[in-house]
Design an enzyme around this catalytic site. Structure first.
Site, PDB file in Angstrom:
ATOM      1  N   THR A 125       0.810  -1.221   0.000  1.00 46.38           N
ATOM      2  CA  THR A 125       0.000   0.000   0.000  1.00 46.38           C
ATOM      3  C   THR A 125       0.845   1.274   0.000  1.00 46.38           C
ATOM      4  OG1 THR A 125      -1.740  -1.158   1.195  1.00 46.38           O
ATOM      5  CG2 THR A 125      -1.803   1.233   1.263  1.00 46.38           C
ATOM      6  N   GLY A 130      -4.107   2.554  -2.613  1.00 43.87           N
ATOM      7  CA  GLY A 130      -4.689   1.676  -1.593  1.00 43.87           C
ATOM      8  C   GLY A 130      -5.629   0.698  -2.262  1.00 43.87           C
ATOM      9  N   GLU A 365      -6.544  -5.105   3.779  1.00 44.23           N
ATOM     10  CA  GLU A 365      -6.713  -6.251   2.875  1.00 44.23           C
ATOM     11  C   GLU A 365      -7.984  -6.114   2.039  1.00 44.23           C
ATOM     12  OE1 GLU A 365      -5.784 -10.132   4.390  1.00 44.23           O
ATOM     13  OE2 GLU A 365      -4.297  -9.332   5.792  1.00 44.23           O
ATOM     14  N   THR A 367     -10.974  -2.816   1.385  1.00 47.76           N
ATOM     15  CA  THR A 367     -12.092  -2.243   2.133  1.00 47.76           C
ATOM     16  C   THR A 367     -13.371  -3.018   1.832  1.00 47.76           C
ATOM     17  OG1 THR A 367     -12.702  -0.714   0.359  1.00 47.76           O
ATOM     18  CG2 THR A 367     -11.059   0.057   1.959  1.00 47.76           C
TER      19      THR A 367
END
Length: 391
Positions: A125, A130, A365, A367
């Protein structure tokens, strides 16, 4: 798949005993220190907690996915910090190496990860990459027999204490897709690598998370994971498929703990001359929580068994992660409600800490919203190809 039912029951009983006799009595200590003290880390090493997922040939327990899930249910019954301390080694910090590492790379690092001598982390990330992980800007440019790594990573669990970083970087700056991304195994003492201070976070005291910076880090070409360029993102997705099942189980343990605590409180707390557990609206919250926990367990275990049988669990892993983490948040909210004022005050219960700790589950891991998109995409594909979601 459970390889030996009797042995597995003994294994799980030992974890449960450790959680009840060692971890839970030390939860306040860990929160106060904002770290898992070395004596407890040593105890977890002796108990073999760091190597659950590492194959036996490299010194680990070689747990199947189903066995790992059952172990995660037990370990995550205590404060999140304990499972986070071992979780990267037995989870996302080793899985890329397990699924795609070369034989030499596995021999060099997996035994040390399995016994806890080193700590691993998963550095994918970035602040602007992200949910859209392929947007990462960190680069690794070939220079002879080396790569020069530049960039930064954010929100990396265990980065402040890690010795081995699995770093994802763009090796083809002219290819903006996932095909331009490669993975590298980078030692902490590599010149040019630095780690930021641990974040001040809403919850999860004792679980250090920070940024990682790379400034002209020279990485030998032998450290490219699997020995191949351009497959790093595929490696990450393979690792995440399993770890999303793992994280789902790790989100279910705290929900079980909170329901136990809330139910015990409801049985003891008197209002209007009766235990509040006798009140139907409180019973509804208990019933909803227990039902959702049971549903999460069933989904996780079914998915784990499918993975062990060699099935594609891309869809099911997303459903597990989405449902279990959202479920845990709902259980946390109900637990605070059942405890009332004492659920909001740290002096009177541990529920306020769990309430803050489990909020992060719905973010990392993938959203919840990303998993909703994954689930919908794969559902549309199934119906388009087969005309039904039935098996």
């Amino acid at each position: 798949m459970i390889r030996d039912t009797e042995a597995n029951e003994i294994f799980l009983a030992k974890i449960r005993q450790w959680v009840e006799n060692v971890a839970i009595p030390n939860e306040d200590r860990v929160a106060s220190l904002n770290e898992v003290p070395q004596d407890l880390v040593d105890d977890m090493q002796r108990s073999g907690f760091f190597g659950w997922s590492v194959p036996e040939q490299y010194g680990g327990a070689g747990l199947t996915t189903e066995e790992l899930v059952f172990a995660a249910f037990e370990l995550s019954y205590c404060s999140v910090a304990f499972r986070a301390r071992v979780g990267s080694n037995t989870g996302i910090g080793s899985e890329s190496l397990i699924v795609d590492g070369t034989g030499q790379q596995k021999n060099a690092f997996l035994p040390k990860l399995a016994n806890g001598d080193i700590v691993g982390c998963f550095a994918l990330t970035e602040k602007e990459a992200g949910s859209e992980a392929t947007a990462l800007k960190t680069t690794a440019i070939r220079d002879g027999d080396s790569f020069i790594l530049n960039g930064s990573k954010a929100y990396i669990t265990n980065a402040p204490i890690s010795d081995l970083f699995t770093v994802f970087a763009r090796t083809d700056v002219n290819d903006p897709t996932h095909n331009g991304i490669s993975a590298f195994l980078v030692d902490r003492d590599t010149p040019g690598l630095s780690v930021g201070p641990a974040y001040k976070m809403m919850g999860q005291s004792g679980s250090p998370v920070s940024e990682v910076y790379f400034e002209n880090c020279r990485i030998p070409a032998t450290r490219i994971l699997g020995g191949k360029e351009g497959v790093g993102f595929k490696t990450a997705m393979k690792a995440l498929n399993k770890q999303r099942i793992h994280l789902s189980a790790l989100s279910t343990g705290p929900a079980m703990r909170m329901l136990d605590e809330a139910t015990k409180h409801a049985l003891e707390r008197q209002q209007f001359g009766a235990p509040i557990a006798d009140f139907q609206l409180v019973q509804a919250m208990i019933a909803d929580s227990h039902t959702e926990i049971a549903a999460a367990r069933a989904l996780i275990l079914e998915t784990a068994r499918k993975r062990d049988d060699g099935g594609d669990v891309t869809l099911e892993a997303s459903m597990c992660k989405y449902f279990a983490t959202e479920m845990c948040g709902r259980v946390a909210d109900r637990a605070v409600q059942i405890f009332g004022g004492s659920g909001y005050v740290a002096d009177y219960s541990n529920i306020e800490r769990f309430y803050r700790d489990v909020r992060l589950f719905r973010l990392y891991e993938g959203t919840s919203q990303i998993h909703q998109l994954n689930i919908a995409k794969n559902t549309k594909k199934q119906v388009s190809e087969r005309g039904t979601i039935r098996r």
